[in-house]
Scaffold this active site. Structure first.
Site, short mmCIF file in Angstrom:
data_model
loop_
_atom_site.label_atom_id
_atom_site.label_comp_id
_atom_site.label_asym_id
_atom_site.label_seq_id
_atom_site.Cartn_x
_atom_site.Cartn_y
_atom_site.Cartn_z
N ARG A 83 0.86 -1.18 0.00
CA ARG A 83 0.00 0.00 0.00
C ARG A 83 0.90 1.24 0.00
O ARG A 83 1.76 1.38 0.88
CB ARG A 83 -0.89 0.02 1.24
CG ARG A 83 -1.68 1.30 1.38
CD ARG A 83 -2.57 1.34 2.63
NE ARG A 83 -3.29 2.59 2.69
CZ ARG A 83 -3.33 3.41 3.74
NH1 ARG A 83 -2.73 3.08 4.88
NH2 ARG A 83 -3.99 4.55 3.70
N HIS A 129 -3.19 10.85 1.03
CA HIS A 129 -2.63 10.62 2.37
C HIS A 129 -2.01 11.94 2.83
O HIS A 129 -0.81 12.05 3.04
CB HIS A 129 -1.62 9.47 2.35
CG HIS A 129 -1.36 8.86 3.69
ND1 HIS A 129 -1.47 7.50 3.95
CD2 HIS A 129 -0.96 9.39 4.88
CE1 HIS A 129 -1.16 7.24 5.21
NE2 HIS A 129 -0.84 8.37 5.80
N GLU A 176 -7.60 8.21 6.64
CA GLU A 176 -7.89 8.79 7.95
C GLU A 176 -8.45 10.21 7.92
O GLU A 176 -7.80 11.16 8.36
CB GLU A 176 -6.62 8.77 8.82
CG GLU A 176 -6.05 7.38 9.00
CD GLU A 176 -4.92 7.34 10.03
OE1 GLU A 176 -4.40 8.40 10.42
OE2 GLU A 176 -4.58 6.23 10.47
N ASN A 316 -7.41 1.32 9.78
CA ASN A 316 -6.12 1.59 10.42
C ASN A 316 -6.32 1.47 11.92
O ASN A 316 -7.25 2.06 12.47
CB ASN A 316 -5.63 3.00 10.11
CG ASN A 316 -5.05 3.12 8.72
OD1 ASN A 316 -5.03 2.16 7.95
ND2 ASN A 316 -4.55 4.30 8.39
N TYR A 318 -4.05 0.99 15.78
CA TYR A 318 -2.76 0.87 16.46
C TYR A 318 -2.85 0.45 17.92
O TYR A 318 -2.01 -0.28 18.41
CB TYR A 318 -2.00 2.22 16.39
CG TYR A 318 -1.46 2.49 15.01
CD1 TYR A 318 -2.26 3.05 14.02
CD2 TYR A 318 -0.16 2.14 14.68
CE1 TYR A 318 -1.78 3.28 12.74
CE2 TYR A 318 0.34 2.36 13.40
CZ TYR A 318 -0.47 2.92 12.44
OH TYR A 318 0.01 3.12 11.18
N GLU A 388 -3.40 -0.41 7.91
CA GLU A 388 -2.23 -0.08 8.74
C GLU A 388 -2.40 -0.68 10.12
O GLU A 388 -3.48 -0.62 10.69
CB GLU A 388 -2.07 1.44 8.96
CG GLU A 388 -1.65 2.24 7.78
CD GLU A 388 -1.57 3.74 8.10
OE1 GLU A 388 -1.36 4.12 9.27
OE2 GLU A 388 -1.73 4.52 7.17
N TRP A 438 2.31 -1.26 9.10
CA TRP A 438 2.92 0.07 9.05
C TRP A 438 4.19 0.01 9.85
O TRP A 438 4.13 -0.19 11.03
CB TRP A 438 1.98 1.14 9.62
CG TRP A 438 2.58 2.50 9.40
CD1 TRP A 438 3.42 3.18 10.23
CD2 TRP A 438 2.41 3.33 8.23
NE1 TRP A 438 3.81 4.36 9.66
CE2 TRP A 438 3.20 4.48 8.44
CE3 TRP A 438 1.70 3.19 7.04
CZ2 TRP A 438 3.28 5.50 7.49
CZ3 TRP A 438 1.78 4.21 6.11
CH2 TRP A 438 2.55 5.36 6.34
N GLU A 445 7.64 10.75 10.39
CA GLU A 445 6.47 10.53 11.23
C GLU A 445 5.79 11.87 11.57
O GLU A 445 5.61 12.22 12.73
CB GLU A 445 6.87 9.71 12.47
CG GLU A 445 5.76 9.36 13.45
CD GLU A 445 4.51 8.73 12.86
OE1 GLU A 445 4.55 8.17 11.74
OE2 GLU A 445 3.47 8.81 13.53
C1 GBH Z 1 -1.35 6.68 10.94
O1 GBH Z 1 -2.17 7.43 11.78
C2 GBH Z 1 -1.03 7.43 9.67
O2 GBH Z 1 -1.90 7.03 8.63
C3 GBH Z 1 0.39 7.23 9.22
O3 GBH Z 1 0.69 8.16 8.23
C4 GBH Z 1 1.31 7.35 10.42
O4 GBH Z 1 2.65 7.34 10.09
C5 GBH Z 1 1.00 6.20 11.34
O5 GBH Z 1 -0.32 6.28 11.73
C6 GBH Z 1 1.81 6.19 12.62
O6 GBH Z 1 1.51 7.28 13.41
O7 GBH Z 1 -1.06 13.34 19.83
O8 GBH Z 1 -2.94 14.69 19.12
O9 GBH Z 1 -1.02 14.48 17.71
C7 GBH Z 1 -2.50 6.77 13.01
C8 GBH Z 1 -3.53 7.52 13.82
C9 GBH Z 1 -4.05 9.46 15.07
C10 GBH Z 1 -1.94 8.49 15.33
C11 GBH Z 1 -3.53 10.72 15.67
C12 GBH Z 1 -1.39 9.77 15.90
C13 GBH Z 1 -1.78 11.75 17.05
C14 GBH Z 1 -2.64 12.42 18.04
N1 GBH Z 1 -2.99 8.73 14.40
N2 GBH Z 1 -2.42 10.50 16.57
S1 GBH Z 1 -1.85 13.84 18.73
#
Ligand code: GBH
Length: 487
Positions: A83, A129, A176, A316, A318, A388, A438, A445
């Site tokens: 992807r 993205h 997202e 996605n 995590y 992801e 991912w 990042e």
């Molecule tokens: C993904 O987002 C993205 O699609 C990808 O590009 C990225 O590299 C990957 O995750 C790893 O982070 O602390 O308020 O800034 C995952 C979902 C939601 C994770 C928002 C980070 C940050 C909240 N993201 N979060 S804040």
């Protein structure tokens, strides 16, 4: 959900599509090359204090110039799918529907996709993205201007469907939308960096803009899918969907009905904001109740194109949190989460998972299984593609080479998460047909810059962007194969 008796070990279908994921701005670099113009992340990263290590995507992993190397790497790891995302500012550098197409940029991706297919790797293509052409933000406010944005996005999508439609089996319209809207326009920590908080951003209104931006994305998604189905799918086939992020939530105090109710609100504000219009034809009631008219309404024509627009659900995921309700206090006007807070410790002080490098991520594999079940149940058992999942590791960037290659913490993340997914499929009847880790390699990042690494391959940013597989890269195939059925 279908009840499918099965063993967890052979829980995933034999044609399960597994592989790795990346995104254009995070890996490509080459920001001035071959006609590309700037995007909102170039502009945002240039502002002092926005990125923790002060970096931007100008070189990143230099993937724009190393497509052959990346494909060879994918092949060596046994990946069945990859992807990646297309950089809109390479395709239509000024972004707009009347602006010129940059054929060199289009040809770059045609060749990349041809080479992937030649290598036996299935391309999964994300159209957006987060790298919106900067010109569109300057010209009309980007995502805030629905009418302009939808038309420009549809034209961009058309150029890509024409160029790659015959070759690409899986399209993702947006990655997202919660992040583009919420982090871009309410929290202000992602481009274009707008919020009501004047200590963080010079401009913006967190009470209205995230809802407008999210609405524009949904309308653009619906319009692009309609066009795809009318003009491209009949001749080329292929499937299209949107990728939504969502973490799971457990009640902070399970004996408190307010916290139990808040878990649902949390999932609705994060996920159902976008998934409910697609599967149920409207925004969730909890959002309408909290937001009133600040949440826009769809016209009949808009919702007609949005409802039923997912051929598959791009997921996605995590981590998980404990959810503590703020009700009965009314939600702050700038709230985007559903009048609650997300915590790492429950009422007894038990942590949801171990610390990582990210202030938002603690792994909790059972939450993955639970969220797969929640999505499957709420949306009638859609076919899910996990677009992801992955983890950072606390202090990983401080470890010297070659010790940094020994990422046992990431291996354990994938072992436990892939097992949880196989359980969801084999024992809960959830329909998952693929999963992409991912990320293929360490990359940019976003506001955490290059300090935070998510790759299964190590990238040496000082030593010419060389990629070296970490332990997790070598183990991924083995883990998946343990759960993939043989017949
Ligand atoms: C993904 O987002 C993205 O699609 C990808 O590009 C990225 O590299 C990957 O995750 C790893 O982070 O602390 O308020 O800034 C995952 C979902 C939601 C994770 C928002 C980070 C940050 C909240 N993201 N979060 S804040």
């Amino acid at each position: 959900m279908i009840n499918k008796p099965n063993t967890v070990e052979a829980g995933l279908p034999s044609d399960f599509l597994w592989g790795f994921a990346t995104a254009s701005y995070q890996i490509e670099g080459a920001i001035d090359q071959e006609g590309r113009k700037s995007c909102i992340w170039d502009a945002f990263a240039a502002k002092p204090g926005k990125i923790s290590d002060g970096t931007d995507g100008r070189t990143a992993c230099d993937s724009y110039n190393r497509t052959g190397e990346d494909i060879a790497l994918l092949k060596s790891l046994g990946a069945k799918a990859y992807r990646f995302s297309i950089a809109w500012p390479r395709i239509i550098p000024l972004g707009g529907r009347d602006d010129p197409v940059n054929q060199v940029g289009v040809d770059h991706y045609i060749k990349f996709v041809d080479d992937l297919i030649e290598a036996g790797i299935v391309p999964v293509v994300t159209l957006y993205h987060w790298d919106l052409p900067q010109n569109l933000d300057e010209k009309y406010g980007g995502l805030l201007n629905k009418d302009e944005f939808v038309k420009d996005y549809v034209r961009y999508a058309r150029v890509m469907f024409e160029a790659l439609g015959s070759r690409v089996p899986y399209w993702i319209t947006f990655n997202e939308p919660f992040c583009s809207s919420g982090l871009g326009y309410a929290v202000g920590k992602h481009a274009p960096g707008r919020s009501s908080d004047r200590t963080v951003n010079d401009e913006g209104d967190s009470s209205t803009e995230p809802w407008l931006a999210g609405h524009s994305i949904m309308c653009a998604h619906g319009a692009a899918v309609k066009m795809f189905r009318e003009e491209f799918k009949p001749k080329y086939g292929g499937e299209i969907g949107i990728t939504l992020n969502g973490d799971y939530g457990y009640p902070w105090d399970p004996s408190n009905p307010e916290d139990v109710a808040a878990v649902q609100r949390k999932l609705e504000f994060a996920i159902a904001w976008f998934a409910d219009p697609i599967y149920h034809g409207k925004y969730p009631d909890s959002m309408r109740a909290q937001l009133g008219d600040r949440l826009p309404t769809f016209t009949d024509e808009e919702i007609a194109s949005i409802k039923g627009s997912n051929d598959f659900y791009g997921m996605n995921h995590y981590c998980s949190h404990f959810i503590k309700s703020w009700a009965p206090k009314p939600a702050p006007i700038t709230d985007i989460e559903g009048n609650l807070e997300c915590l790492f410790f429950d009422v007894n002080g038990t942590p949801v998972g171990e610390e990582t490098q990210c202030p938002w991520l603690r792994p909790n594999a059972p939450g993955f299984r639970k969220l797969l079940g929640w999505i499957s149940e709420r949306y009638g058992g859609p076919r899910i593609l996990v677009t992801e999942f992955g983890t950072s590791i606390k202090g990983e960037n401080d470890r010297p080479y070659p010790e940094i290659l020994d990422d046992e913490f990431r291996c354990e993340y994938f072992r436990s998460y892939i097992r949880a997914m196989a359980e969801a499929v084999a024992q809960d009847g959830v329909n998952v047909f693929g999963a992409l880790c991912w990320s293929l390699m360490d990359n940019y990042e976003w506001s955490e810059g290059y300090e935070t690494r998510f790759g299964v391959c190590y990238v040496d940013y000082e030593g010419g962007q060389t990629r070296t597989p970490k332990k997790s890269a070598k183990e991924t195939r083995e883990i998946f194969e343990k759960y993939i059925g043989k017949v």
